[in-house]
Design an enzyme around this catalytic site. Sequence first.
Site, PDB file in Angstrom:
ATOM      1  N   CYS A 112       0.859  -1.179   0.000  1.00  0.00           N
ATOM      2  CA  CYS A 112       0.000   0.000   0.000  1.00  0.00           C
ATOM      3  C   CYS A 112       0.901   1.237   0.000  1.00  0.00           C
ATOM      4  O   CYS A 112       1.660   1.468   0.944  1.00  0.00           O
ATOM      5  CB  CYS A 112      -0.868  -0.068   1.258  1.00  0.00           C
ATOM      6  SG  CYS A 112      -1.985   1.289   1.428  1.00  0.00           S
ATOM      7  N   CYS A 119      -2.793  14.676   3.485  1.00  0.00           N
ATOM      8  CA  CYS A 119      -3.817  14.687   2.428  1.00  0.00           C
ATOM      9  C   CYS A 119      -4.673  15.925   2.568  1.00  0.00           C
ATOM     10  O   CYS A 119      -5.144  16.242   3.659  1.00  0.00           O
ATOM     11  CB  CYS A 119      -4.692  13.440   2.526  1.00  0.00           C
ATOM     12  SG  CYS A 119      -5.949  13.384   1.212  1.00  0.00           S
ATOM     13  N   CYS A 123     -11.022  14.006   4.935  1.00  0.00           N
ATOM     14  CA  CYS A 123     -12.205  13.209   5.280  1.00  0.00           C
ATOM     15  C   CYS A 123     -12.349  13.102   6.796  1.00  0.00           C
ATOM     16  O   CYS A 123     -11.346  12.946   7.507  1.00  0.00           O
ATOM     17  CB  CYS A 123     -12.114  11.819   4.659  1.00  0.00           C
ATOM     18  SG  CYS A 123     -12.094  11.894   2.857  1.00  0.00           S
ATOM     19  N   CYS A 126     -10.756   9.928   8.655  1.00  0.00           N
ATOM     20  CA  CYS A 126      -9.437   9.427   8.255  1.00  0.00           C
ATOM     21  C   CYS A 126      -8.305  10.102   9.032  1.00  0.00           C
ATOM     22  O   CYS A 126      -8.274  11.326   9.156  1.00  0.00           O
ATOM     23  CB  CYS A 126      -9.264   9.668   6.752  1.00  0.00           C
ATOM     24  SG  CYS A 126      -7.618   9.294   6.126  1.00  0.00           S
ATOM     25  N   GLY A 174      -2.735  10.138   1.260  1.00  0.00           N
ATOM     26  CA  GLY A 174      -2.893  11.045   0.129  1.00  0.00           C
ATOM     27  C   GLY A 174      -3.952  10.655  -0.876  1.00  0.00           C
ATOM     28  O   GLY A 174      -4.423   9.522  -0.900  1.00  0.00           O
ATOM     29  N   SER A 206      -6.978   4.181  -5.769  1.00  0.00           N
ATOM     30  CA  SER A 206      -8.196   4.513  -5.030  1.00  0.00           C
ATOM     31  C   SER A 206      -8.360   6.025  -4.938  1.00  0.00           C
ATOM     32  O   SER A 206      -7.423   6.743  -4.613  1.00  0.00           O
ATOM     33  CB  SER A 206      -8.098   3.918  -3.622  1.00  0.00           C
ATOM     34  OG  SER A 206      -9.181   4.342  -2.830  1.00  0.00           O
ATOM     35  N   HIS A 231     -18.693   5.263   0.376  1.00  0.00           N
ATOM     36  CA  HIS A 231     -18.994   5.439   1.806  1.00  0.00           C
ATOM     37  C   HIS A 231     -20.368   6.016   2.145  1.00  0.00           C
ATOM     38  O   HIS A 231     -20.779   5.993   3.297  1.00  0.00           O
ATOM     39  CB  HIS A 231     -17.931   6.271   2.530  1.00  0.00           C
ATOM     40  CG  HIS A 231     -16.517   5.820   2.311  1.00  0.00           C
ATOM     41  ND1 HIS A 231     -16.182   4.552   1.910  1.00  0.00           N
ATOM     42  CD2 HIS A 231     -15.337   6.490   2.440  1.00  0.00           C
ATOM     43  CE1 HIS A 231     -14.857   4.455   1.795  1.00  0.00           C
ATOM     44  NE2 HIS A 231     -14.333   5.607   2.102  1.00  0.00           N
ATOM     45  N   CYS A 348      -6.143   0.606   6.776  1.00  0.00           N
ATOM     46  CA  CYS A 348      -6.507   1.766   5.976  1.00  0.00           C
ATOM     47  C   CYS A 348      -6.888   2.940   6.843  1.00  0.00           C
ATOM     48  O   CYS A 348      -7.628   2.792   7.793  1.00  0.00           O
ATOM     49  CB  CYS A 348      -7.710   1.452   5.111  1.00  0.00           C
ATOM     50  SG  CYS A 348      -7.274   0.434   3.770  1.00  0.00           S
TER      51      CYS A 348
HETATM   52  N1  SAH Z   1      -7.315   9.039  -0.795  1.00  0.00           N
HETATM   53  C1  SAH Z   1      -7.719   7.841  -1.437  1.00  0.00           C
HETATM   54  C2  SAH Z   1      -6.797   6.671  -1.163  1.00  0.00           C
HETATM   55  C3  SAH Z   1      -6.261   6.512   0.216  1.00  0.00           C
HETATM   56  S1  SAH Z   1      -7.401   6.072   1.481  1.00  0.00           S
HETATM   57  C4  SAH Z   1      -9.151   7.507  -1.055  1.00  0.00           C
HETATM   58  O1  SAH Z   1      -9.692   8.119  -0.143  1.00  0.00           O
HETATM   59  O2  SAH Z   1      -9.739   6.646  -1.728  1.00  0.00           O
HETATM   60  C5  SAH Z   1      -7.731   4.351   1.144  1.00  0.00           C
HETATM   61  C6  SAH Z   1      -9.077   3.877   1.665  1.00  0.00           C
HETATM   62  O3  SAH Z   1      -9.072   3.809   3.101  1.00  0.00           O
HETATM   63  C7  SAH Z   1     -10.237   4.782   1.290  1.00  0.00           C
HETATM   64  O4  SAH Z   1     -11.342   4.036   0.845  1.00  0.00           O
HETATM   65  C8  SAH Z   1     -10.540   5.451   2.604  1.00  0.00           C
HETATM   66  O5  SAH Z   1     -11.842   5.952   2.645  1.00  0.00           O
HETATM   67  C9  SAH Z   1     -10.304   4.323   3.566  1.00  0.00           C
HETATM   68  N2  SAH Z   1     -10.161   4.753   4.969  1.00  0.00           N
HETATM   69  C10 SAH Z   1      -9.792   5.955   5.441  1.00  0.00           C
HETATM   70  N3  SAH Z   1      -9.799   5.947   6.788  1.00  0.00           N
HETATM   71  C11 SAH Z   1     -10.167   4.716   7.172  1.00  0.00           C
HETATM   72  C12 SAH Z   1     -10.326   4.073   8.439  1.00  0.00           C
HETATM   73  N4  SAH Z   1     -10.075   4.719   9.567  1.00  0.00           N
HETATM   74  N5  SAH Z   1     -10.728   2.789   8.447  1.00  0.00           N
HETATM   75  C13 SAH Z   1     -10.914   2.106   7.291  1.00  0.00           C
HETATM   76  N6  SAH Z   1     -10.762   2.649   6.083  1.00  0.00           N
HETATM   77  C14 SAH Z   1     -10.400   3.934   6.012  1.00  0.00           C
HETATM   78 FE1  SF4 Z   2      -7.366  11.728   1.926  1.00  0.00          FE
HETATM   79 FE2  SF4 Z   2      -8.337   9.323   1.262  1.00  0.00          FE
HETATM   80 FE3  SF4 Z   2      -7.937  10.012   3.859  1.00  0.00          FE
HETATM   81 FE4  SF4 Z   2      -9.905  11.139   2.462  1.00  0.00          FE
HETATM   82  S1  SF4 Z   2      -9.712   8.976   2.983  1.00  0.00           S
HETATM   83  S2  SF4 Z   2      -8.458  12.215   3.802  1.00  0.00           S
HETATM   84  S3  SF4 Z   2      -8.992  11.318   0.465  1.00  0.00           S
HETATM   85  S4  SF4 Z   2      -6.391   9.763   2.306  1.00  0.00           S
END
Ligand code: SAH
Ligand code: SF4
Length: 359
Positions: A112, A119, A123, A126, A174, A206, A231, A348
């Site tokens: 990964c 980033c 979100c 995250c 990111g 992604s 989501h 993730c």
């Molecule tokens: N920025 C891109 C890729 C990185 S995040 C994106 O958002 O798609 C990769 C994945 O992990 C995304 O689907 C994101 O929503 C998810 N993710 C973020 N925080 C998470 C968490 N705390 N638990 C599980 N998945 C999470």
């Molecule tokens: Fe960035 Fe992906 Fe995390 Fe959203 S989920 S803040 S786009 S890394």
Amino acid sequence: MNMKTKTELLGMGVKELEDYMESIGEPKYRGRQVHKWIYKKAVSSFYDMSDISRDLRNKLDDCAHISIPRVLKQRASIDGTRKFLMELEDKKRIESVVIPHHENKNTRYTLCLSTQVGCPVGCAFCATGNSGFQRNLEAYEITGQFLASQRELQKRLKSNESELITNVVYMGMGEPMFNYDQVIESIYILNDPKGVNIGQRHITISTAGDVKGINRLARDNLQVVLAISLHACTNELRDTLIPLNRKYPLEELIKAVKQYISLTNRRVTFEYLLLDGVNNSKKDAEMLTKLVKPLLANINLIPYNEIDGLEFKQPSPQQVQQFYQYLLDAGVGVTLRGEKGADIEAACGQLRAEYKNNR
Ligand code: SAH
Ligand code: SF4
């Protein structure tokens, strides 16, 4: 000569390295030798290149460098997942994770990769998004994570197998689409059959839903897998979870995905995070089915990994199972992602590195 004026060799292919050697008055085959050291051995010091003369090592050290990120720390989970904290040339820190899977009798890994330091999307759920944004990564820094991770894995597993990592997902820190050109360049570097040789079909990008990036990817027609972090199925909820939804609301996102599918004929993955009491009701499962079922797409359900300081919770295993079963019964292609590496915060969205104290 200072670092800035040195030529970065990481990221160059055979031809470019041959040309580079010619440009400094050396025979072309030196380029092929250095290529092998970089991509087969992940060597970043010219002094470790045993088939290169002492004089040439000194010369190269003066005018070039190979910036494979330094692994500062690593943590291993009981399930075999490993998280690497890496330091870049400017001391910024990023994280990469390797996740094991089993192929026949062998253990292979999915890597990964991070595409940015922090980033900018922010979100709500995250860890990366909650720790700010510093800069984009260069293509060679993205590829460098691969070489550093492979080298570390080989060291730890006492293996000299060059094919431990078989899959790459752009799901680390990111938003890859915000750093599109460097991400695509890094994919081409990883693809190179003479180098790392990861096929495009083994690579997933992604995105949080950047329509501009999805459109570009459709036009560029790469063989990679596109994953969309969905989501939520209403704009009201998605606005609060993924601020980018205000720029590209669901209607526009789905339109772009449809267009991507019709242009590329490639199956898309929708990632759907399960957040307790937020998006995991029966009604949510119904809306999700309605949205995704007509498309050439699968859903990947991800039980939320809880983050210190954030209020979101993971649903109970029964609730997760129920949601999954609903989609299965409705005939939607769905997978449930196992929670790998949660004990070392390598799952993730748990990547936030320790770069905060390093600004
Ligand atoms: N920025 C891109 C890729 C990185 S995040 C994106 O958002 O798609 C990769 C994945 O992990 C995304 O689907 C994101 O929503 C998810 N993710 C973020 N925080 C998470 C968490 N705390 N638990 C599980 N998945 C999470
Ligand atoms: Fe960035 Fe992906 Fe995390 Fe959203 S989920 S803040 S786009 S890394």
